[in-house]
Design a protein around this motif. Sequence first.
Motif, PDB file in Angstrom:
ATOM      1  N   HIS A 218       0.823  -1.209   0.000  1.00 35.54           N
ATOM      2  CA  HIS A 218       0.000   0.000   0.000  1.00 35.54           C
ATOM      3  C   HIS A 218       0.858   1.259   0.000  1.00 35.54           C
TER       4      HIS A 218
ATOM      5  N   HIS B  85      -3.919   5.461  -0.635  1.00 35.19           N
ATOM      6  CA  HIS B  85      -4.930   5.706   0.387  1.00 35.19           C
ATOM      7  C   HIS B  85      -4.620   7.063   1.017  1.00 35.19           C
TER       8      HIS B  85
ATOM      9  N   ALA C   5      -9.801  12.922  -0.431  1.00 36.29           N
ATOM     10  CA  ALA C   5      -9.208  12.055   0.585  1.00 36.29           C
ATOM     11  C   ALA C   5     -10.222  10.973   0.965  1.00 36.29           C
ATOM     12  N   HIS C   6      -9.730   9.829   1.465  1.00 35.05           N
ATOM     13  CA  HIS C   6     -10.639   8.769   1.908  1.00 35.05           C
ATOM     14  C   HIS C   6     -11.193   9.066   3.289  1.00 35.05           C
ATOM     15  N   ILE C   7     -10.315   9.522   4.173  1.00 37.71           N
ATOM     16  CA  ILE C   7     -10.772   9.794   5.530  1.00 37.71           C
ATOM     17  C   ILE C   7     -10.177  11.107   6.039  1.00 37.71           C
TER      18      ILE C   7
ATOM     19  N   PRO D  65      -3.833   3.001  14.817  1.00 37.49           N
ATOM     20  CA  PRO D  65      -4.344   1.628  14.667  1.00 37.49           C
ATOM     21  C   PRO D  65      -4.998   1.391  13.307  1.00 37.49           C
ATOM     22  N   TYR D  66      -5.623   2.424  12.775  1.00 36.74           N
ATOM     23  CA  TYR D  66      -6.254   2.296  11.454  1.00 36.74           C
ATOM     24  C   TYR D  66      -5.185   2.034  10.385  1.00 36.74           C
TER      25      TYR D  66
ATOM     26  N   ASN E 140      -3.760  -1.397  10.564  1.00 35.18           N
ATOM     27  CA  ASN E 140      -4.703  -2.370  10.042  1.00 35.18           C
ATOM     28  C   ASN E 140      -4.699  -2.453   8.526  1.00 35.18           C
ATOM     29  N   LEU E 141      -4.481  -1.339   7.878  1.00 38.82           N
ATOM     30  CA  LEU E 141      -4.480  -1.327   6.413  1.00 38.82           C
ATOM     31  C   LEU E 141      -3.394  -2.243   5.840  1.00 38.82           C
TER      32      LEU E 141
ATOM     33  N   GLU F 292      -2.419  -5.081   7.114  1.00 39.90           N
ATOM     34  CA  GLU F 292      -2.639  -6.504   7.413  1.00 39.90           C
ATOM     35  C   GLU F 292      -3.471  -7.143   6.314  1.00 39.90           C
ATOM     36  N   GLU F 293      -3.043  -8.287   5.879  1.00 41.96           N
ATOM     37  CA  GLU F 293      -3.801  -8.980   4.798  1.00 41.96           C
ATOM     38  C   GLU F 293      -4.642 -10.096   5.364  1.00 41.96           C
TER      39      GLU F 293
ATOM     40  N   LEU G  52     -10.199  -1.062  16.573  1.00 38.92           N
ATOM     41  CA  LEU G  52      -8.959  -1.615  16.037  1.00 38.92           C
ATOM     42  C   LEU G  52      -7.810  -1.570  17.032  1.00 38.92           C
TER      43      LEU G  52
ATOM     44  N   GLU H 102     -15.141   4.616   3.106  1.00 41.46           N
ATOM     45  CA  GLU H 102     -15.946   5.771   2.699  1.00 41.46           C
ATOM     46  C   GLU H 102     -17.437   5.438   2.603  1.00 41.46           C
TER      47      GLU H 102
END
Lengths: 213, 91
Positions: A151, A173, A193-195, A205-206, A209-210, A212-213, B18, B43
């Motif tokens: 990513h 991302h 933007a996504h977030i 933490p987000y 997590n991105l 991790e598969e 998380l 989203e």
Amino acid sequence: MEKMPTILKTLDNKRPILLVDADEVLLRFVERLESYFLDQGFELRLTSFQLTGNIFHLQTGKLAEPQQTKSLIASFFEACVDDVPSVEGANDALATLSLHYQVIILSNVPPNCRERRAKSLAAMGMNYPLIANKGDKGPAVKAFAEATKGHTVFVDDLPPQHASVQHHCPNSHRVHFVADPRLARMIGKAPNAHIRCDSWPKLTPYLINLTEE
Amino acid sequence: MHHETAISLGFEALTFILSEDELKERFMALTGLSPGALSENIENDAFLASVLEFLIGHEPDLITYAEQSQTSPTDVVLAWRQLGGGVGQEW
């Protein structure tokens, strides 16, 4: 001095990449800018999410001319580039995230100030490769994204940069991050933007997590 | 509640989940999401509503989250509704 081609060569093409802006993301830019302006006899009135049109001469109350604004900002970097405090939690967050990502700081710092900014970031515990970018960040993000199969995450405070990065590197991302709470209140999530997240402890933490598969 | 506030509450709730291993495992198992699918769904209002629903569905989690994030359980429910949660449920 690290240049982009050198950094690109040192990257691990299997690990994800985290590209982070410095001003208003890792560093409390506006806060330091305000105090510098006051020393110069100008006041920054944070009434909208921009510098132009918000800088006033203290004695006359007059709006600074565009040219004056430009030179004030340039002289700010000269004077203060290594004296901008860090955003709460940024240092710890990058330390944690660097276990999961190859962290690179992508800052539109003037090239002649790059070395001082790098030293100052390192002194605050943020010793990561620093790219002094100019203008749109999309092309740089694309070059990095092409260097990894993982990513690519991009964090920045400015909506036009998110537009540029989406255009050049749609698979990235994108996190819209505005550290200063007064600025943050004035602007919603950048459309490209996504977030939107203005806190490193919450974002960490987000982002882990991105990966991790 | 504004839509944007609800989204931001939903995202905060997600980061809370998380950051707690046990909660995270339970959430991932329940939603059947692979971590890789997070970025594709982030989203999506319905996804954020499901995040809030997960907290609402287990009161101790809801209370812990509300305390940690200095929000109220009522706001969590309002955000969930704003994001399309609970449509068709009358109470």
